[in-house]
Structure formats: C-alpha cells, structure tokens
Design an enzyme around this catalytic site. Structure first.
Site, PDB file in Angstrom:
ATOM      1  N   SER A  59      -3.445  -7.862  -2.093  1.00 24.06           N
ATOM      2  CA  SER A  59      -3.562  -7.297  -0.743  1.00 24.06           C
ATOM      3  C   SER A  59      -4.414  -6.031  -0.716  1.00 24.06           C
ATOM      4  O   SER A  59      -4.787  -5.560   0.360  1.00 24.06           O
ATOM      5  CB  SER A  59      -2.174  -7.001  -0.156  1.00 24.06           C
ATOM      6  OG  SER A  59      -1.524  -5.967  -0.860  1.00 24.06           O
ATOM      7  N   HIS A  60      -4.746  -5.471  -1.898  1.00 24.69           N
ATOM      8  CA  HIS A  60      -5.595  -4.269  -1.907  1.00 24.69           C
ATOM      9  C   HIS A  60      -6.768  -4.392  -2.882  1.00 24.69           C
ATOM     10  O   HIS A  60      -7.325  -3.401  -3.321  1.00 24.69           O
ATOM     11  CB  HIS A  60      -4.749  -3.008  -2.145  1.00 24.69           C
ATOM     12  CG  HIS A  60      -3.938  -2.707  -0.925  1.00 24.69           C
ATOM     13  ND1 HIS A  60      -2.776  -3.386  -0.634  1.00 24.69           N
ATOM     14  CD2 HIS A  60      -4.166  -1.877   0.105  1.00 24.69           C
ATOM     15  CE1 HIS A  60      -2.308  -2.970   0.523  1.00 24.69           C
ATOM     16  NE2 HIS A  60      -3.127  -2.057   0.997  1.00 24.69           N
ATOM     17  N   HIS A 132      -8.468   5.561   4.966  1.00 25.72           N
ATOM     18  CA  HIS A 132      -7.558   5.178   3.883  1.00 25.72           C
ATOM     19  C   HIS A 132      -7.291   3.673   3.884  1.00 25.72           C
ATOM     20  O   HIS A 132      -6.839   3.135   4.876  1.00 25.72           O
ATOM     21  CB  HIS A 132      -6.233   5.934   4.051  1.00 25.72           C
ATOM     22  CG  HIS A 132      -5.485   6.124   2.777  1.00 25.72           C
ATOM     23  ND1 HIS A 132      -4.994   5.073   2.050  1.00 25.72           N
ATOM     24  CD2 HIS A 132      -5.170   7.243   2.087  1.00 25.72           C
ATOM     25  CE1 HIS A 132      -4.395   5.544   0.967  1.00 25.72           C
ATOM     26  NE2 HIS A 132      -4.489   6.862   0.965  1.00 25.72           N
ATOM     27  N   ALA A 135      -4.021   1.040  -2.168  1.00 24.54           N
ATOM     28  CA  ALA A 135      -2.656   1.173  -2.698  1.00 24.54           C
ATOM     29  C   ALA A 135      -2.518   2.588  -3.262  1.00 24.54           C
ATOM     30  O   ALA A 135      -3.514   3.254  -3.584  1.00 24.54           O
ATOM     31  CB  ALA A 135      -2.432   0.140  -3.795  1.00 24.54           C
ATOM     32  N   LEU A 136      -1.280   3.051  -3.407  1.00 23.23           N
ATOM     33  CA  LEU A 136      -1.064   4.426  -3.880  1.00 23.23           C
ATOM     34  C   LEU A 136      -0.736   4.509  -5.373  1.00 23.23           C
ATOM     35  O   LEU A 136      -0.779   5.596  -5.950  1.00 23.23           O
ATOM     36  CB  LEU A 136       0.064   5.087  -3.070  1.00 23.23           C
ATOM     37  CG  LEU A 136      -0.193   5.196  -1.557  1.00 23.23           C
ATOM     38  CD1 LEU A 136       0.961   5.949  -0.889  1.00 23.23           C
ATOM     39  CD2 LEU A 136      -1.508   5.878  -1.260  1.00 23.23           C
ATOM     40  N   PHE A 191       5.473   0.911  -2.417  1.00 25.87           N
ATOM     41  CA  PHE A 191       5.671  -0.155  -1.427  1.00 25.87           C
ATOM     42  C   PHE A 191       5.419   0.344  -0.017  1.00 25.87           C
ATOM     43  O   PHE A 191       5.544   1.537   0.275  1.00 25.87           O
ATOM     44  CB  PHE A 191       7.081  -0.766  -1.527  1.00 25.87           C
ATOM     45  CG  PHE A 191       8.215   0.227  -1.553  1.00 25.87           C
ATOM     46  CD1 PHE A 191       8.574   0.938  -0.420  1.00 25.87           C
ATOM     47  CD2 PHE A 191       8.945   0.422  -2.716  1.00 25.87           C
ATOM     48  CE1 PHE A 191       9.636   1.835  -0.441  1.00 25.87           C
ATOM     49  CE2 PHE A 191       9.999   1.320  -2.750  1.00 25.87           C
ATOM     50  CZ  PHE A 191      10.345   2.031  -1.610  1.00 25.87           C
ATOM     51  N   GLU A 200      -0.878  -8.297   3.244  1.00 24.67           N
ATOM     52  CA  GLU A 200      -0.194  -9.508   2.793  1.00 24.67           C
ATOM     53  C   GLU A 200      -0.066 -10.506   3.955  1.00 24.67           C
ATOM     54  O   GLU A 200      -0.224 -11.720   3.760  1.00 24.67           O
ATOM     55  CB  GLU A 200       1.184  -9.105   2.251  1.00 24.67           C
ATOM     56  CG  GLU A 200       1.876 -10.125   1.422  1.00 24.67           C
ATOM     57  CD  GLU A 200       1.075 -10.559   0.196  1.00 24.67           C
ATOM     58  OE1 GLU A 200       0.935 -11.782   0.031  1.00 24.67           O
ATOM     59  OE2 GLU A 200       0.600  -9.698  -0.569  1.00 24.67           O
ATOM     60  N   LEU A 317      11.699  -3.703 -14.047  1.00 22.67           N
ATOM     61  CA  LEU A 317      11.258  -2.446 -13.446  1.00 22.67           C
ATOM     62  C   LEU A 317      10.102  -2.730 -12.501  1.00 22.67           C
ATOM     63  O   LEU A 317       9.284  -3.618 -12.768  1.00 22.67           O
ATOM     64  CB  LEU A 317      10.799  -1.469 -14.530  1.00 22.67           C
ATOM     65  CG  LEU A 317      11.861  -1.013 -15.531  1.00 22.67           C
ATOM     66  CD1 LEU A 317      11.251  -0.029 -16.527  1.00 22.67           C
ATOM     67  CD2 LEU A 317      13.050  -0.372 -14.813  1.00 22.67           C
ATOM     68  N   SER A 319       6.504  -2.403 -11.122  1.00 24.79           N
ATOM     69  CA  SER A 319       5.217  -2.269 -11.832  1.00 24.79           C
ATOM     70  C   SER A 319       5.158  -3.082 -13.122  1.00 24.79           C
ATOM     71  O   SER A 319       4.081  -3.233 -13.706  1.00 24.79           O
ATOM     72  CB  SER A 319       4.832  -0.817 -12.138  1.00 24.79           C
ATOM     73  OG  SER A 319       4.613  -0.138 -10.935  1.00 24.79           O
TER      74      SER A 319
HETATM   75  P1  NDP Z   1       5.714  -5.331  -2.663  1.00 21.04           P
HETATM   76  O1  NDP Z   1       6.837  -5.552  -1.749  1.00 21.04           O
HETATM   77  O2  NDP Z   1       5.029  -6.511  -3.251  1.00 21.04           O
HETATM   78  O3  NDP Z   1       6.116  -4.438  -3.953  1.00 21.04           O
HETATM   79  C1  NDP Z   1       6.253  -3.139  -3.887  1.00 21.04           C
HETATM   80  C2  NDP Z   1       6.854  -2.537  -5.177  1.00 21.04           C
HETATM   81  O4  NDP Z   1       8.060  -3.186  -5.543  1.00 21.04           O
HETATM   82  C3  NDP Z   1       5.953  -2.624  -6.382  1.00 21.04           C
HETATM   83  O5  NDP Z   1       6.086  -1.448  -7.128  1.00 21.04           O
HETATM   84  C4  NDP Z   1       6.491  -3.842  -7.100  1.00 21.04           C
HETATM   85  O6  NDP Z   1       6.183  -3.891  -8.491  1.00 21.04           O
HETATM   86  C5  NDP Z   1       7.961  -3.687  -6.878  1.00 21.04           C
HETATM   87  N1  NDP Z   1       8.698  -4.933  -6.980  1.00 21.04           N
HETATM   88  C6  NDP Z   1       8.463  -6.102  -6.351  1.00 21.04           C
HETATM   89  N2  NDP Z   1       9.383  -7.029  -6.686  1.00 21.04           N
HETATM   90  C7  NDP Z   1      10.233  -6.414  -7.545  1.00 21.04           C
HETATM   91  C8  NDP Z   1      11.405  -6.837  -8.252  1.00 21.04           C
HETATM   92  N3  NDP Z   1      11.871  -8.069  -8.131  1.00 21.04           N
HETATM   93  N4  NDP Z   1      12.022  -5.956  -9.050  1.00 21.04           N
HETATM   94  C9  NDP Z   1      11.551  -4.689  -9.183  1.00 21.04           C
HETATM   95  N5  NDP Z   1      10.452  -4.237  -8.549  1.00 21.04           N
HETATM   96  C10 NDP Z   1       9.811  -5.086  -7.749  1.00 21.04           C
HETATM   97  O7  NDP Z   1       4.588  -4.434  -1.967  1.00 21.04           O
HETATM   98  P2  NDP Z   1       4.221  -4.088  -0.458  1.00 21.04           P
HETATM   99  O8  NDP Z   1       3.683  -5.279   0.230  1.00 21.04           O
HETATM  100  O9  NDP Z   1       5.317  -3.332   0.173  1.00 21.04           O
HETATM  101  O10 NDP Z   1       2.989  -3.067  -0.763  1.00 21.04           O
HETATM  102  C11 NDP Z   1       1.872  -3.501  -1.523  1.00 21.04           C
HETATM  103  C12 NDP Z   1       0.861  -2.397  -1.626  1.00 21.04           C
HETATM  104  O11 NDP Z   1       0.312  -2.106  -0.373  1.00 21.04           O
HETATM  105  C13 NDP Z   1       1.352  -1.078  -2.183  1.00 21.04           C
HETATM  106  O12 NDP Z   1       0.628  -0.818  -3.366  1.00 21.04           O
HETATM  107  C14 NDP Z   1       1.026  -0.058  -1.117  1.00 21.04           C
HETATM  108  O13 NDP Z   1       0.528   1.187  -1.578  1.00 21.04           O
HETATM  109  C15 NDP Z   1      -0.064  -0.765  -0.348  1.00 21.04           C
HETATM  110  N6  NDP Z   1      -0.119  -0.297   1.033  1.00 21.04           N
HETATM  111  C16 NDP Z   1      -1.067   0.626   1.377  1.00 21.04           C
HETATM  112  C17 NDP Z   1      -1.107   1.102   2.672  1.00 21.04           C
HETATM  113  C18 NDP Z   1      -2.061   2.165   3.092  1.00 21.04           C
HETATM  114  O14 NDP Z   1      -2.003   2.602   4.218  1.00 21.04           O
HETATM  115  N7  NDP Z   1      -2.947   2.647   2.264  1.00 21.04           N
HETATM  116  C19 NDP Z   1      -0.184   0.611   3.695  1.00 21.04           C
HETATM  117  C20 NDP Z   1       0.792  -0.312   3.197  1.00 21.04           C
HETATM  118  C21 NDP Z   1       0.805  -0.761   1.921  1.00 21.04           C
HETATM  119  P3  NDP Z   1       5.066  -4.968  -9.018  1.00 21.04           P
HETATM  120  O15 NDP Z   1       3.760  -4.466  -8.442  1.00 21.04           O
HETATM  121  O16 NDP Z   1       5.141  -4.897 -10.503  1.00 21.04           O
HETATM  122  O17 NDP Z   1       5.463  -6.311  -8.465  1.00 21.04           O
HETATM  123  O1  PYC Z   2      -1.843  -3.468   3.929  1.00 22.19           O
HETATM  124  O2  PYC Z   2      -0.678  -2.408   5.433  1.00 22.19           O
HETATM  125  C1  PYC Z   2      -1.647  -2.502   4.683  1.00 22.19           C
HETATM  126  C2  PYC Z   2      -2.642  -1.403   4.657  1.00 22.19           C
HETATM  127  C3  PYC Z   2      -2.908  -0.513   5.630  1.00 22.19           C
HETATM  128  C4  PYC Z   2      -3.907   0.303   5.164  1.00 22.19           C
HETATM  129  C5  PYC Z   2      -4.220  -0.112   3.921  1.00 22.19           C
HETATM  130  N1  PYC Z   2      -3.427  -1.150   3.620  1.00 22.19           N
END
Ligand code: NDP
Ligand code: PYC
Length: 348
Positions: A59-60, A132, A135-136, A191, A200, A317, A319
């Site tokens: 997704s990123h 922006h 991912a962070l 997340f 996503e 864990l 990540s």
């Molecule tokens: P997910 O719900 O896929 O996962 C988020 C976190 O949870 C990760 O650290 C992941 O680790 C961990 N995780 C997932 N499944 C498990 C599990 N079963 N047990 C333990 N840990 C778990 O991600 P999101 O869709 O919420 O977000 C994805 C990305 O989107 C993030 O990196 C976020 O920074 C980015 N984002 C950026 C935005 C922006 O404005 N710039 C806005 C919104 C999101 P792992 O990666 O190892 O699976």
């Molecule tokens: O996937 O929600 C998202 C997002 C917003 C900005 C960057 N990623």
C-alpha cells in the site's frame, strides 16, 4: 513464491510480474525524474518506495507512483523544495518542508532530533508544510538504529468517520513506534488508526476485490464491502471509540500543536485535486541512555524478556513479517500485479 531464474525472463506468471529491487529502484526514479521532481527529492522518495516494496508493504510502494504523478502535475507540491531545519536551545527541532514531499525533510531533520534526544533525554521534531504519502516505519526504524525510542504520527486527508459518526473527518492518521533492541531488528509497529490504510482499500478496488465487512461506510452512511463506495464514503476507525480517540489525538498533536493543518483542512487545501495530503508530522524521540544511565542494559534486557514472552506464546511481533520479507526480496525480487506494472509504465 518460487523465484524465476534470470534466464527465464520476462518473469511473468499468472498476472504477476517479478522485478529485482534494482529494477524497482530504476523504474521509480525514472517516473519521478520524468515528472520533473528535483534529484534530492527523487532520491529520497525512491529510497522510501523501494524500502516499502522490499518489505512487501504494497500500500506504500510503487502503487503510490500514479498518485504521486497526479500530485506533481496538480501544482500542490513544490518539486524543488528546500527544507529548512531550525533549532534553538529547546528540545524541539522544526523543519519547514517548503511545500515539498516529506522524506527529504525528515532526512534533513533527523540528525538534529537524534542529537537533541541524546542531550535532553526527550526531544521532538515538527515537520511543517509537507506533502505526505509514506509509511512511518522507515522513520522510527532509522531512529532505533541510533539507539532512540520514538513515536511518529501524522494526519492525512479527511477520509475516516469518528466512531458513532457517518461523515469523513479524520485522516487515516498513522501511528508508529520504534524500540531499539539489544540485538537485531528493532521492535516496530506502524498502523493507520482507520481499520486499514486507504491505500489498501484502493488496492482492493484496483484488483476488483470486495473489502471485508467493518472497514467502511458508503456515501449514505451504510456499511459497505464495495471498495469504490468505501472510497467515496468513509472508512471506520479501528477499535471503535478507542481508535477514534487516538485518531483525534493525532489530529491535535500533529496538527494544531505544531501549527499545521488537520486532515479536514488538508482536504480543503486539496480542493478536489486528489493530490497527496499536505500538513505536518510530529516525531517524539526518547533516549534510553539519558532515561536510564548506568541501568540501561539491565532494563533493556528486561524489555527483551517481555518481547520474548510474546513470541513464546506463538504470537508474532509487529514488523516480523516485514523483516522476513526483507530477507527474501533481496534475492527473489518483488511481485507486482500485471495491472500495477502496466499502470506504472503509462507514467513514463
Ligand atoms: P496493517 O494493519 O497491515 O499493520 C499494521 C502493523 O501491525 C504493522 O506493524 C504490522 O506488522 C502489524 N501487524 C499486522 N498483523 C499483525 C499480527 N498478526 N501480529 C502482530 N503484528 C501485526 O497496516 P495499516 O493498513 O494500518 O497501515 C499500513 C501502512 O500505511 C503503515 O505503514 C502506515 O504508516 C501507512 N499509512 C500512512 C499514512 C500517511 O498518511 N502517511 C496513512 C495511513 C497509513 P507487519 O508489517 O510485520 O505485518
Ligand atoms: O494509505 O491511508 C493511506 C495514506 C494516506 C496518505 C498516505 N497513505
């Protein structure tokens, strides 16, 4: 998935295309440079997009290129921005991103943030006026590599309804945490405070797949599993009122507190251009050296016990999946959908 030997290229199987990380890097840079992004920014963006593909964070990764091209052509980003880092005697670092993409601003401010955290024990960096899209986790990982514990957060565009509401107000507002470990990779989570990142949902739409129930509302405020209707309506926060409160906190801390825009204000600024969000980011850094002094190794060892007790129950864990992907993709390359690959080719 079994890697395709180089001799068997063109490396396409069942609607998927395999690219080495070097090929992902070349393709990404080619798109960004083609659309007149300055070399300093092209390098910073390429690094972060390749890192996302390397860690299988679709997704990123390169999926973002189409939106970035739209952003670059919209006039909503300064393609040759020069971030300006300001420090004073306080523990706050301020980086004015000059209307450019955030990765270069982070890279320029992070050394000052680390220095202040090591000096004061706690420090914060406010990045302002940045576009922006990332991912962070790369940011908190970079700080963990320097022995620093950190939290990072940022708003986005108003795409998410507050718990109990039906209209978009919050961004997908990601929250990341990094903890350096005694050995190996740091403990990192990152997340969205929505059920899932909006990227996503867009990938589900692109691949013609429904989204799971509970992720989103349609434009009339009814639950939907249709990804297009979800994007036109509102995503839901994770954990109901708890995610809603966390999302509010991120709006406040990484918005008004640092003198920058909320997600609703970012969407207003966008004015329908569908560019990447424009706002600020807050990163808080803590130094275990300063907090713990000589007791540091004892307490970091106790932290290791906690993390080991998670894994010993069969839980994983956060990540861990990324770190495993990282090991694999260096040799096996990454798999893009044919749809994704064809979209990227149209951008050059
Ligand atoms: P997910 O719900 O896929 O996962 C988020 C976190 O949870 C990760 O650290 C992941 O680790 C961990 N995780 C997932 N499944 C498990 C599990 N079963 N047990 C333990 N840990 C778990 O991600 P999101 O869709 O919420 O977000 C994805 C990305 O989107 C993030 O990196 C976020 O920074 C980015 N984002 C950026 C935005 C922006 O404005 N710039 C806005 C919104 C999101 P792992 O990666 O190892 O699976
Ligand atoms: O996937 O929600 C998202 C997002 C917003 C900005 C960057 N990623």
């Amino acid at each position: 998935m079994t890697p395709i030997p180089a001799s068997a290229r063109p490396r396409q199987v069942d609607g998927l295309v395999n690219l080495s990380l070097a090929e992902v890097e070349a393709l990404t840079r080619q798109v960004l440079v083609h659309h007149q992004l300055a070399p300093t920014h092209s390098d910073a963006l390429t690094d972060i997009i390749v890192a996302a593909e390397r860690d299988e964070c679709a997704s990123h990764g390169v999926y973002r290129l189409a939106g970035l091209v739209r952003t670059m052509n919209s006039g909503k980003v300064n393609l040759s921005a020069t971030p300006h880092v300001r420090t004073d005697e306080t523990s706050i670092v301020r980086v004015d991103a000059d209307g450019g993409f955030s990765p270069l601003a982070f890279n320029m401010g992070a050394p000052e943030l680390a220095k202040k955290a090591h000096r004061h024990g706690i420090a914060a960096m406010a990045i302002n006026r940045c576009v922006h899209f990332t991912a962070l986790w790369p940011e908190v990982e970079a700080l963990a590599d320097q022995g620093i514990v950190s939290l990072a957060m940022t708003p986005s565009h108003s795409w998410v309804a507050p718990a109990g509401g039906k209209r978009p107000l919050f961004g997908t507002n990601p929250f990341a945490f990094g903890w350096p470990r005694l050995h190996g990779n740091p403990y990192v989570f990152d997340f969205a405070t929505s059920m899932v990142a909006r990227g996503e949902v867009e990938l589900h739409r692109q691949n013609g797949k429904p989204i799971p129930p509970g992720w989103a509302l349609d434009p009339d405020g009814n639950p939907t599993t249709d990804a297009s209707l979800a994007m036109a309506g509102a995503l839901l926060t994770f954990g109901g009122h708890k995610g809603s409160a966390l999302s509010t906190m991120i709006e406040l801390l990484a918005g008004p507190l640092i003198g920058d825009l909320t997600s609703a204000e970012s969407a207003d600024f966008d004015g329908g251009a569908k560019a990447a969000p424009y706002h600020g980011e807050l990163i808080i850094a803590l130094s275990p050296d300063v907090f713990l002094g000589e007791a540091k190794s004892e307490y970091l060892q106790r932290a290791e016990t906690l993390l080991a007790d998670i894994v010993s129950q069969g839980a994983r864990l956060p990540s861990q999946r990324r770190f495993e992907a990282r090991e694999r993709t260096v040799s096996d390359g990454v798999w893009l959908t044919r749809i994704q690959y064809d979209i990227i080719k149209t951008l050059i």
